[in-house]
Design an enzyme around this catalytic site. Structure first.
Site, mmCIF file in Angstrom:
data_model
loop_
_atom_site.group_PDB
_atom_site.id
_atom_site.type_symbol
_atom_site.label_atom_id
_atom_site.label_comp_id
_atom_site.label_asym_id
_atom_site.label_seq_id
_atom_site.Cartn_x
_atom_site.Cartn_y
_atom_site.Cartn_z
ATOM 1 N N GLY B 58 0.813 -1.216 0.000
ATOM 2 C CA GLY B 58 0.000 0.000 0.000
ATOM 3 C C GLY B 58 0.848 1.267 0.000
ATOM 4 O O GLY B 58 1.805 1.381 0.760
ATOM 5 N N SER B 82 0.054 -4.351 12.771
ATOM 6 C CA SER B 82 -0.056 -2.908 12.930
ATOM 7 C C SER B 82 1.157 -2.267 12.271
ATOM 8 O O SER B 82 1.982 -1.623 12.914
ATOM 9 C CB SER B 82 -0.108 -2.552 14.421
ATOM 10 N N CYS B 148 -7.689 1.147 5.564
ATOM 11 C CA CYS B 148 -6.586 0.688 6.404
ATOM 12 C C CYS B 148 -6.899 0.992 7.860
ATOM 13 O O CYS B 148 -7.128 2.138 8.229
ATOM 14 C CB CYS B 148 -5.269 1.330 6.028
ATOM 15 N N LYS B 183 -11.073 -1.023 -2.169
ATOM 16 C CA LYS B 183 -10.914 -2.050 -1.132
ATOM 17 C C LYS B 183 -11.704 -1.666 0.105
ATOM 18 O O LYS B 183 -11.479 -0.614 0.703
ATOM 19 C CB LYS B 183 -9.434 -2.257 -0.793
ATOM 20 N N GLY B 283 -3.207 -13.412 1.197
ATOM 21 C CA GLY B 283 -2.365 -12.541 2.011
ATOM 22 C C GLY B 283 -1.538 -13.323 3.015
ATOM 23 O O GLY B 283 -0.432 -13.782 2.720
#
Lengths: 234, 319
Positions: B58, B82, B148, B183, B283
């Site tokens: 990202g 995180s 996010c 997304k 993922g």
């Protein structure tokens, strides 16, 4: 896929794992190990303790679910190894000290073997382990139990110092390196950092390390960094 | 139709492809943003051109150092992360990584995040400009991350309420003619409503789900493991939720759905396809198996042979 040769308990929650197979690597590099199927999700990074003709050795401290499963391994069990990964300790000459604290001694045996005549300092909070294995390679072997092993090391005596141990010890080593340089005895201090990892190969950025020139990856740029490059936040 | 013969000749007859906004995915296996870098690291383990696509790490307009402190923690059948969108910034990506992407024969998706409305739009404009200059040789699609959960300043704020996201999707749509997928967050108030809005605003697809907001407390230190308090849960633990949401969204929208959440086997992929996904993303499974893409593709082909499925279109959205 490797096969467990032995998995010996050395001290409280500390184990010595030997795995057969053609596995190599350089000092300070690590492997991602997995002795299970899907769960736990993540593999566990362990640094190379020693490379032998017929296999590879690791030391580990049981701290969670994954290492608890490692502790249950018996000879003949399968274990999956991916690696070697990371950037380890440099091949150096001159006056060299290796300083390990607790399970942090793990990557240093391989270094001792590769750097004949180095001085070795090993510190433990309680029960010492694997200290005699260093003796054939060390010019001087210092073992401390219950104290601060760094107190035994005069940084001004060395050109290069390799350090692996708990977080406070790494920070203290960085400060001692700076102090030595300030007082006219520049020394290259290399720290092997321990960080939680996921991918192990530099893709996921969960093991990021703050360095003077920005974020670096413990798994791919490290785990070994020059102490002066690392920025400790806590 | 499956004909008899050796498996290699039968393999070539299988149709695993899918199309989204004129972009052809050779198979439904796309690597999810944040778990695959820009593909280089995993290319050492297998040929990433075998993949249907790669969604890159990202990006935000400005470089981000990400979060301090612990960034990953294992949970039952999953993990919390995180990372906080650590990334080199859009411009550095275009300068440094796109040359590699130009060499790839797989669908290349830029995942674009942001802190502010203006940053998202400026990022999309930069990517569009670069695509125009290069003749679209390096980027096939933009995946707009409005969800996010690890960025304090914004990110998730856009991903919760449909009315907050609408203006952003509209502005980014206007900023780029590249195929655009949005997304979505499972933390959205109504994810199907959010998806419908994306369709109305001209998105070509929706990607779901992002991680689910979660928490882990270190009871001995009496504090959250994460400096940001909460973190994003991913992995097999979230698969049933993701599958349900993909199904719900696929029922509501006409645009293709890119489905993801805990996929770690060929049968997981089949479930998402049956629920209506055009393609899927993988993922966390990359961390369980460094050759995830290669192994899943092999197993998916094997499953299709065993179940006499010649084309994934036969089973797409049948539930």
């Amino acid at each position: 896929m490797g096969t467990v040769i032995s998995n010996e308990r050395l001290a409280d929650n500390v184990y010595h794992l030997r795995v057969s197979g053609d596995y190599g690597g350089e000092m300070g590099q690590f492997y991602m190990l997995r002795a299970w199927g899907a769960y736990p999700v993540l593999s566990r990074p362990l640094s190379i303790h020693q490379v032998e003709d017929n296999g590879i050795e690791f030391l580990y401290h049981v701290v969670g679910e994954g290492t608890e499963l490692f502790a249950q391994l018996t000879p003949g069990d399968d274990i999956n190894l991916e690696g070697p990964f990371g950037s380890g300790f440099p091949a150096v000459t001159g006056r060299v000290a290796l300083v390990g604290g607790g399970i942090g001694i793990a990557p240093l045996l391989y270094c001792a073997r590769e750097i004949p005549g180095c001085d070795v300092y090993l510190g433990f909070s309680r029960e010492p382990f694997r200290t005699e294995e260093f003796r054939p390679y060390a010019a001087k072997l210092t073992v401390d139990v219950g104290g601060l092993i760094l107190d035994n090391v005069d940084f001004a005596e060395y050109d290069h110092i390799f350090v692996c141990g708990p977080h406070p010890m790494l920070k203290a080593a960085q400060l001692k390196g700076i102090a030595a340089a300030t007082s006219g005895s520049p020394v290259n201090v290399y720290l092997s950092l321990e960080n939680r990892m996921a991918c192990g190969i530099g893709a996921c950025l969960v093991c990021s390390v703050s360095c003077k020139d920005g974020q670096r990856k413990a798994c791919a740029d490290g785990p070994v960094f020059l102490a002066e490059e690392v920025v400790f936040h806590d | 139709m499956i004909k008899t013969g050796d498996s290699s000749s039968r393999n070539t007859e299988l149709d695993l492809s899918a199309r989204i906004a004129g972009v052809t995915f050779k198979n439904p296996i796309v690597m999810a943003s944040g778990t695959f870098g820009f593909g280089k690291e995993y290319a050492k383990f297998y040929d990433v051109n075998e993949l249907g696509g790669i969604s890159g790490k990202g990006l935000t307009l400005q470089p981000k150092a990400g979060n301090q402190g612990t960034r990953v923690y294992e949970t039952a059948s999953g993990m919390l992360n995180s990372v906080g969108l650590e990334n080199p910034g859009v411009a550095a990506f275009l300068d440094k990584e796109c040359a590699y992407w130009e060499t790839l024969d797989t669908v290349r998706i830029v995942n674009l995040g942001g802190n502010t409305f203006e940053d998202y739009v400026a990022g999309a404009e930069l990517i569009q400009k670069d695509a125009d200059t290069r003749g679209r040789k390096a980027v096939d699609m933009i995946e707009l991350n409005i969800s996010c959960p690890n960025v304090k300043e914004g990110g998730i704020a856009f991903g919760i309420r449909t009315c907050d996201a609408r203006e952003l999707v509209r502005a980014v749509r206007q900023a780029t003619s590249l195929p655009l997928s949005v997304k979505l967050s499972p933390n959205a108030e109504d994810i199907a409503d959010m998806a419908l809005m994306c369709q109305e605003e001209g998105a070509d697809a929706v990607s779901l789900i992002n991680t689910i907001s979660g928490m882990k407390i270190d009871v001995r230190r009496r504090r959250s493991v994460f400096n940001n308090l909460y973190a994003g849960l991913s992995g097999p633990a979230i698969k049933p939720i993701a599958l349900r949401m993909v199904h719900q969204v696929a029922q509501r929208v006409e645009i293709p759905v890119i489905g993801m959440g805990g996929i770690s086997s060929a049968t997981d992929i089949i479930e998402f396809i049956m629920a209506g996904a055009a393609v899927i993303q993988v993922g966390t499974y990359n961390f369980m198996n460094m050759r995830a893409g290669q192994d899943l593709l092999r197993d998916l082909r094997q499953f299709m042979l065993e179940e006499n499925i010649a084309s994934l279109d036969e089973i797409r959205g049948i539930i």
